[in-house]
Design a protein around this motif. Sequence first.
Motif: not given
Length: 254
Positions: A180, A189-192, A194-195, A198, A217, A220, A224
Motif C-alpha cells: 500500500n 493508501d489502503l485502496s491500493t 483493494e484495487r 482484485s 484496517d 478492511r 478485500a
Amino acid sequence: MNASEGVAPAIESILAAARERGGGDERVSVDARSLPAALSTAEADGRVPIIAEVKPTSPTTDGRRDADPVELATAMVDGGAAAISVLTEPDHFGGSPDALRAVRAAVDVPVLRKDFVLDESQLDTVEADAVLLIARFLDDLDGMIAAARERGFHPLVEVHTAGELDRALAADADLVGVNNRDLARLDVDLSTFERVSSAAPDDVTLIAESGIGSSEDARRMREAGADGLLIGSAIMDGDIAANTRRLTTAEVEA
Ligand SMILES: O=C(O)c1ccccc1NCC(=O)[C@H](O)[C@H](O)COP(=O)(O)O
C-alpha cells in the motif's frame, strides 16, 4: 528498467546502499517452514493471519526501537502472529542478518526476510523461510524467483500496480504482496490493495502490506481478499504482545 526512476530520495539511498552490499560466500539451502500453511492455520484457529514485523526504524518512522529482536518476535508470537518478518537492511531500517538468524532459531513460525535484494548472491546472506522480492527493482524477476526457489525459500513477490501484478503472475509467483506504500511519495493508501489485488487468481496467496494500523484496517484488508497482513509500525509502537493481539483478534471483536 531503471529501478531508481521516479522513487523518493530515501528509496534512491536504500537502493544505492543495496548495490554496495555483498552477498553470502556460499549458496544457502533452506528447509523452509510454509508461510501459506501458517496463515491458513491461524485462520482456522480464528486468528487474523498476521505477519508481524521486527522493524527497528524506517525512513518514515520517528526514532528507533533497538530492543532485542528475539524478545520482540517472541512477544509477537505470544500475541498470535502467524509468522514474523525481520528487516535485514542495516542502513535505513536498523536491521541485520544476525537479528533474523536469532529470531528464526527462537520461534517456530515461518520467518520472512525483508530487504532490498537486488542480485542472486544476496539471497545467500542468511537463511529464512520466505524472502521478499520487489518486482519494481528486479529486471529478471523470473530468474530471481527461480533462484530463491532453488535455495528452498518461498519468494514473496511485492507489487504496487496492476502492471507489476501482471509481471509477477507471468513469472509464476504464487505468494504476492501488494504494498500500500507508494515508493515515489512514501505515503500509504489502503485502496491500493483493494484495487490491485482484485485481478489476482484465487490460487495466489495475497498479502496486504503497509499502513495497517487499526482493527478496522485489518478487517478492511481481509474483506478485500487478503490471506495475510504484513504489519510493522502499528505493532512496534508500544506493547508488542498487546498490539499484536488486538490485530490478530480483530475479526472476533468485530
Ligand atoms: O516503512 C517505511 O518507512 C518504508 C519506506 C520505504 C520503503 C519501504 C518501507 N517499508 C517497508 C515495508 O514494507 C514495511 O515495513 C512493511 O510493509 C510494514 O509496513 P507498516 O505496517 O506500515 O510498518
